[in-house]
Motif scaffolding. Structure first.
Motif: not given
Lengths: 151, 671, 127
Positions: A53-65
């Motif tokens: 996102x916007x030139x940045x690599x970001x980890x995403x937490x899946x809130x369902x899991x």
């Protein structure tokens, strides 16, 4: 921005499963639509992966899991809420992002014990939103701050 | 290096060959200068000059004559730039080259007389660097000329062909097919080459596989010659129909060749124009690092869109479109991107001496607190580092220096009792390694690391220094046993190791001798932002792996890997690959990463784990790329063996793997 | 007896490579001074391993590797690239072209011996 006139703190609300949640808007950098994340083999199962996102690599937490809910097929409403805590930036994958509301912290109530026990620290308070009750999420716990300091 | 001792018997031969190379470099330079004076250029001579310097550098490196390596290296860069720019060397550059070659000659003589060759005067290197900076504005490559040879010719060769044809010369494609019979008669490509060389100028020779005998091989030779076709055929021991004159429908009336553009154009540019790179130190501009970061970010976007371009090109080529012209432009742009990257990297460089500036104060206060006498020697010469590397490196250096003062250097009385000087010495040295890495060493003349104490602590025997280092860098390894009374702190070497290897992609080494001292050596890349990688596919996912970590890429025949017996266990199954008769463990990367059963694997990437070759089976290779790597350091995705992310033009992150660090236990990760 | 072909445009470098490899024992060395000669020799005779320089007149090491790999007979022939251009870009190019190993110059004798040992096919039991 659906803010109300009452004095309070801005919060972003979102939905995961059948419940509505809120987090302080001060922590939110921006909202992104979500298509696909790069799977990171070996990461905790609640990590959906990495997005750019916007030139940045970001980890995403899946809130369902993270919240122990069943998986659902990908939908257009899905959003990634990009949050920043300290120097860490992470995304929260939610079913849909709702609105920005102003919540008066004085009205926050401690969640009932049974709910608190089940939510294992993810929920810090219950607030009365414009329409429904909102669960206030502890972002630091959700993105695994204990991982950062645990070792 | 004691390993080189064997080669010292070659010093005599080196002197002879080096003398010869210096001689031919000189005559080539004179030829170029004479041509310059006549307004002509000599691309072939420039190329030969490049090769002479290149060979000199390689030989001097083997014999260990560093000053010659250094001079030859910078001269080589200068001449390479000239070759790429069309093969003309400006007068100023020729002068500098003559000086440089003379300096090499002096040092060859010194070697011959068993004197140590003198160090390189900085003024000479600066003069060469200045000429290089000037020459980078040199003329651009001339337009391509003959379609059939187009893609195969370098800029200098094209220029030479163009010039010859414009002067009314003739160009030929001569085909020679070698064979055992011919070889028996003493006719080989070497003799043919010599015979044709006597008739004209050979611009290029290309081997090509041919169906059937004699050797399944033919050479196409591009020759510029005024000789008659029959004469040429005879010289090449080939038939007349295999000598084809190049007709030139494809001649492009491009800019006039070097003849016109070499000296006169550039003569207009004042010699003293001050746009030399910042690193030459003539004029300095302070730039906020954020702006350079920005510049680099823009560059990385450019590289990403470049990938998209390549992808489209490949798609068009696959669809049967003629993309040769586009390919050529893409290749040119590729070079320009690389140059741009180099220029930006140069701008980001900081002097290592500056990075080390905090150390004297640190050592002073540490020594005082520990009641020791410590002298700090810094020797960074002119080494430079990317600011980003320097920033990450400093904590590791501080750690090592702190350890040296706290733990290694003895108290003054103890030193005297051991027959050492009262004052201990800690040296921090830094030297550039071949343009891509720097080596930093932290040395002390203290007590050395106590092997026995470490072995007790680790609970196993310690063999050589590598074992010792491996034990020291275990996370949480506390070495109180060898610490002095003044500090009970553990060494925290795991952090130093992490910085050197995981963060910077370098190496950490250790040499220690009891009572004599310890040297920690960090070998780190000059920059961490852009690296060369192989991309590949495994499961449905793309990954990249740094080229530096790859030993070999091999085809994976279906029947090659046998499965050795396996006791029931959690580990990922290991098969055995027969690699030229050596047994190499083969793991399915898909299984290791738990993303794919690995049935579709067609290739294997051979890398090393703890020095031993290991092969990882992957589905297919996707080519090599130069990528900007972003470190992944968020704890959510901190996984051994996954060292970063990059963008291959897909708009989504692609994981950068460190195959040597992958967890092979096959355990499930916690929820 | 293994047959090694050492390809370099400098005779001294060829000699030094051979000297470094002499401790290997049962090997014979043959030499080529250009990429062209190398290709010709390889097309006409069988070798067990090639030590190959990159930068040579007319036909460079990469082109030799590409040619060798285009020939069915020599698809598995181990090729060790030995070059002064020790950067990762060169390494990527030669490995992608199908070279079996990459050793930057200058190297120590022990290094090239280790590489050649790794690459040299091991004698198999007779069947």
């Amino acid at each position: 921005m659906g803010t109300t006139g009452t004095p309070g703190t801005l919060h972003v609300t979102f939905r995961v499963g059948s419940a509505d949640y809120a987090i302080p808007a001060a922590l939110v950098l921006h909202l992104e639509s979500f298509e696909v994340a790069t799977h990171v083999p070996g990461a905790p199962v609640y990590v959906a992966g990495l997005v750019q996102v916007r030139g940045r690599v970001v980890p995403v937490v899946d809130l369902r899991k993270r919240f122990g809910l069943p998986e659902v097929p990908h939908a257009l409403d899905h959003r990634v809420i990009v949050v920043q805590i300290g120097t860490r930036v992470a995304g929260l994958l939610v079913d849909s992002a709702r609105e920005v509301v102003s919540l008066d912290k004085a009205t926050f109530e401690k969640p009932p014990e049974l709910i608190e026990a089940q939510a294992s620290g993810f929920v810090t308070a219950v607030a009365r939103g414009p329409k429904r009750l909102l669960l206030i999420v502890d972002v630091a716990t959700v993105i695994g701050e204990e991982l950062a300091h645990g070792k | 290096m004691s390993d080189r001792v064997d080669l010292q018997e070659f010093v005599g031969a080196f002197v002879a060959e080096a003398d010869e190379l210096v001689g031919s470099a000189n005559s080539l330079l004179l030829e170029i200068e004479t041509a310059n004076a006549a307004g002509a250029s000599r691309p072939r001579a420039v190329r030969d000059l490049f090769r002479a310097l290149h060979t000199l550098k390689g030989l001097a490196g083997m014999i260990g004559v560093e000053p010659i390596v250094e001079i030859a290296h910078v001269l080589e860069s200068l001449v390479r730039t000239a070759d790429r720019a069309g093969g003309s060397l400006r007068r100023a550059a020729v002068d500098v080259c003559l000086q440089g070659v003379a300096a090499i000659g002096e040092r060859v003589r010194a070697v011959a007389e068993h004197r140590g060759p003198a160090a390189v005067p900085p003024a000479l290197l600066e003069a060469i660097a200045a000429a290089l900076a000037g020459d980078e504005r040199g003329p651009s490559p001339p337009a391509p000329i003959v379609a059939a040879w187009d893609a195969k010719l370098g800029a200098g060769e094209r220029q030479q062909l163009g010039a010859a044809l414009q002067d009314g010369g003739h160009a030929w494609t001569v085909t020679f097919a070698p064979g055992e019979e011919l070889a028996a008669r003493g006719i080989t490509i070497a003799t043919v080459r010599a015979a044709l060389g006597a008739l004209g100028d050979i611009l290029k020779v290309l081997p090509r596989a041919t169906p059937g005998p004699p050797a399944g091989l033919a050479f196409d030779i591009l020759l510029v010659s005024d000789a008659a076709a029959a004469v040429i055929a005879d010289a090449a021991a080939t038939s007349l129909e295999r000598v084809v004159e190049l007709r030139l429908p494809g001649v492009v009336a491009g800019p006039a060749p070097a003849a016109a553009s070499a000296e006169p154009l550039l003569a207009d540019i004042p010699e003293l124009e001050d746009d030399a790179p910042v690193t030459l130190g003539r004029s300095l501009v302070r730039v906020e690092l954020a702006r350079l970061d920005d510049l680099q970010e823009q560059l990385s976007l450019l590289i990403v869109s470049r990938f998209r371009l390549d992808r489209e090109l490949a798609a068009h080529a696959a669809a049967g479109h003629d993309v040769r012209k586009l390919r050529e432009i893409a290749a040119l742009q590729g070079r320009q991107l690389r140059d741009l990257r180099r220029a930006i990297l140069r701008a980001r460089m900081v002097r290592v001496a500056e990075v080390l500036e905090p150390l004297p104060l640190l050592v002073r206060s540490l020594a005082r607190a520990a009641q020791k006498e410590v002298r700090l020697e810094l020797d960074a010469r002119d080494a430079e580092l990317d600011k980003a590397v320097a920033d990450r490196l400093l904590p590791a250096l501080v750690h090592l220096v702190r350890n040296a003062v706290d733990h290694a250097i003895e108290l003054p009385e103890e030193r005297v009792a051991r027959g050492k000087s009262r004052t201990g010495t800690v040296r921090v040295r830094c030297a550039a390694l071949g343009g891509t890495h720097v080596e930093l060493a932290v040395e002390d003349d203290g007590r050395g690391i106590d092997r026995a104490a470490i072995a007790r602590r680790a609970g196993h025997a310690i063999g050589d220094d590598r074992d010792l280092l491996a034990a020291l860098v275990q996370p949480g390894f506390s070495t109180r046993d060898i610490a002095t009374r003044t500090s009970g702190r553990g060494l925290g070497m795991d952090i130093v190791k992490r910085i050197a290897t995981e963060i910077l992609g370098g190496e950490l080494a250790l040499v220690t001798a009891p009572g004599v001292g310890t040297v920690f050596t960090l070998r780190v890349p000059l920059t961490i932002s852009v690296i060369e990688v192989f991309a590949f596919e495994c499961g449905a996912q793309a990954f990249v792996v740094p080229v530096a970590a790859v030993d070999e890429i091999i085809e994976l025949p279906a029947d090659l890997a046998t499965e050795p017996p396996r006791r029931r266990g959690e580990r990922v199954p290991v098969r055995m690959l027969d690699c030229r008769g050596h047994a190499v463990p083969l793991l399915s990367l898909g299984t290791v990463l738990a993303i794919d059963p690995g049935d579709g694997a067609r290739k294997a990437i051979v890398t090393r784990r703890a020095g031993e070759p290991v092969a990882f089976a992957v589905d297919r290779m996707l080519g090599r790329h130069e990528v900007v790597v972003r470190p992944i350091d968020d704890p959510l995705v901190r996984v051994p063996g996954i060292s970063g992310a990059t963008d291959l033009g897909t708009g989504r992150p692609t994981l950068v793997l460190d195959l040597g660090a992958l967890d092979l236990s096959g355990r499930e990760r916690p929820n | 007896m293994k047959r090694l072909l050492i390809v370099d445009d400098s005779k001294l470098m060829r000699d030094m490579v051979a000297a470094c490899l002499r401790p290997l024992g049962a090997v014979t060395f043959e030499f080529a001074g250009t990429g062209l000669e190398a290709i010709e020799r390889l097309a006409l005779a069988g070798f067990d391993l090639v030590v190959l320089d990159l930068n040579m007149p007319d036909v460079g090491g990469i082109e030799v590797v590409e040619f060798v790999r285009s020939q069915d007979r020599m698809r598995a022939l181990p090729i060790l690239i030995v070059t002064t251009r020790g950067d990762d870009e060169s390494k990527a190019r030669v490995l992608a072209a199908g070279a079996s190993g990459f050793l930057p110059k200058p190297f120590a004798p022990a290094q090239i011996i280790a590489e050649v040992r790794r690459l040299l096919p091991v004698e198999r039991a007779a069947t």
